[in-house]
Every structure is written in structure tokens, then in C-alpha cells.
Design a protein around this motif. Structure first.
Motif, mmCIF file in Angstrom:
data_model
loop_
_atom_site.group_PDB
_atom_site.id
_atom_site.type_symbol
_atom_site.label_atom_id
_atom_site.label_comp_id
_atom_site.label_asym_id
_atom_site.label_seq_id
_atom_site.Cartn_x
_atom_site.Cartn_y
_atom_site.Cartn_z
ATOM 1 N N TYR A 9 38.433 23.209 6.997
ATOM 2 C CA TYR A 9 37.745 23.054 5.712
ATOM 3 C C TYR A 9 36.229 22.946 5.882
ATOM 4 C CZ TYR A 9 37.176 17.993 6.402
ATOM 5 O OH TYR A 9 36.824 16.754 6.873
ATOM 6 N N THR A 12 33.209 27.076 7.813
ATOM 7 C CA THR A 12 33.138 28.133 6.813
ATOM 8 C C THR A 12 31.684 28.579 6.658
ATOM 9 O OG1 THR A 12 33.534 28.646 4.484
ATOM 10 C CG2 THR A 12 32.970 26.380 4.983
ATOM 11 N N THR A 13 31.475 29.678 5.993
ATOM 12 C CA THR A 13 30.108 30.109 5.694
ATOM 13 C C THR A 13 29.627 29.523 4.367
ATOM 14 O OG1 THR A 13 30.906 32.137 4.662
ATOM 15 C CG2 THR A 13 30.293 32.258 6.995
ATOM 16 N N ALA A 14 30.525 28.881 3.630
ATOM 17 C CA ALA A 14 30.148 28.281 2.353
ATOM 18 C C ALA A 14 29.295 27.041 2.594
ATOM 19 C CB ALA A 14 31.389 27.899 1.552
ATOM 20 N N LEU A 16 28.709 23.511 1.537
ATOM 21 C CA LEU A 16 29.553 22.545 0.843
ATOM 22 C C LEU A 16 28.706 21.470 0.196
ATOM 23 C CD1 LEU A 16 32.373 22.186 3.521
ATOM 24 C CD2 LEU A 16 32.376 23.602 1.463
ATOM 25 N N GLU A 17 29.081 21.108 -1.006
ATOM 26 C CA GLU A 17 28.409 20.048 -1.747
ATOM 27 C C GLU A 17 29.410 18.949 -2.040
ATOM 28 O OE1 GLU A 17 27.112 22.145 -5.224
ATOM 29 O OE2 GLU A 17 25.228 22.717 -4.291
ATOM 30 N N PRO A 25 32.608 24.222 -2.502
ATOM 31 C CA PRO A 25 31.653 25.269 -2.119
ATOM 32 C C PRO A 25 30.545 25.408 -3.161
ATOM 33 C CG PRO A 25 33.916 26.097 -2.058
ATOM 34 C CD PRO A 25 33.951 24.750 -2.711
ATOM 35 N N SER A 26 29.334 25.556 -2.692
ATOM 36 C CA SER A 26 28.202 25.743 -3.584
ATOM 37 C C SER A 26 28.228 27.152 -4.171
ATOM 38 C CB SER A 26 26.898 25.553 -2.808
ATOM 39 O OG SER A 26 25.794 25.962 -3.583
ATOM 40 N N SER A 27 27.830 27.260 -5.416
ATOM 41 C CA SER A 27 27.716 28.586 -6.035
ATOM 42 C C SER A 27 26.324 29.173 -5.795
ATOM 43 C CB SER A 27 27.996 28.489 -7.536
ATOM 44 O OG SER A 27 27.061 27.599 -8.132
ATOM 45 N N TRP A 30 25.256 30.653 0.710
ATOM 46 C CA TRP A 30 26.143 30.482 1.847
ATOM 47 C C TRP A 30 25.334 30.601 3.132
ATOM 48 C CZ3 TRP A 30 26.159 34.456 -1.601
ATOM 49 C CH2 TRP A 30 25.707 35.682 -1.141
ATOM 50 N N ARG A 34 29.435 31.115 10.516
ATOM 51 C CA ARG A 34 30.329 29.963 10.439
ATOM 52 C C ARG A 34 29.661 28.773 11.103
ATOM 53 N NH1 ARG A 34 35.528 31.257 8.952
ATOM 54 N NH2 ARG A 34 36.377 29.385 9.913
#
Length: 75
Positions: A9, A12-14, A16-17, A25-27, A30, A34
Motif C-alpha cells: 500500500y 506506489t507511484t501515487a 499519498l495523503e 491517493p492524491s488527485s 504522482w 515507485r
């Protein structure tokens, strides 16, 4: 130096907030790689710099299974 291992979790390349007690994941964007890949690359770069400058005490943190005196082994 072995590849850094992280829980799926977090790896990831996202970006995270935190939302309350959850990570979402932040909108807004990214990462370019990774998290585990970036951390491994940064650690290897730091180890090369430490060993190149002859700081033996700090270089021990770059050897698997060893930790330097007075350090936690974190890079």
C-alpha cells in the motif's frame, strides 16, 4: 545494498495523503518512480558517496548485516 522493501500500500507511484486515519491517493499528482525504487537508488547513492570519501564509520551502514556505532543504520 538490497532493494528497499515496503508494504504494497506504500510502494506506489501515487502521492499519498492522510485523511483522518486513512491514506488516500492524491488527485494532484504522482511520483516519477515507485517509492521502493527511489529509496533504494538514494541509499546506493549515499553509500557510494560515503565510501568514496573514506568515512569508514559511516560506510558500515552500507554493508548488509552491519550497523555503524552510534547510528540506527538508517540512510
Amino acid at each position: 545494498m538490497k532493494r528497499v522493501q515496503l508494504p504494497d500500500y506504500l510502494d506506489t507511484t501515487a502521492i499519498l495523503e492522510r485523511s483522518g486515519n486513512r491514506l488516500i491517493p492524491s488527485s494532484a499528482g504522482w511520483w516519477g518512480e515507485r517509492l521502493s525504487v527511489g529509496m533504494t537508488r538514494s541509499g546506493r547513492f549515499a553509500c557510494r558517496a560515503v565510501t568514496r570519501h573514506g568515512r569508514d564509520r559511516d560506510a558500515a551502514a552500507c554493508v548488509p548485516g552491519k550497523a555503524s556505532a552510534g547510528r540506527s543504520g538508517r540512510l
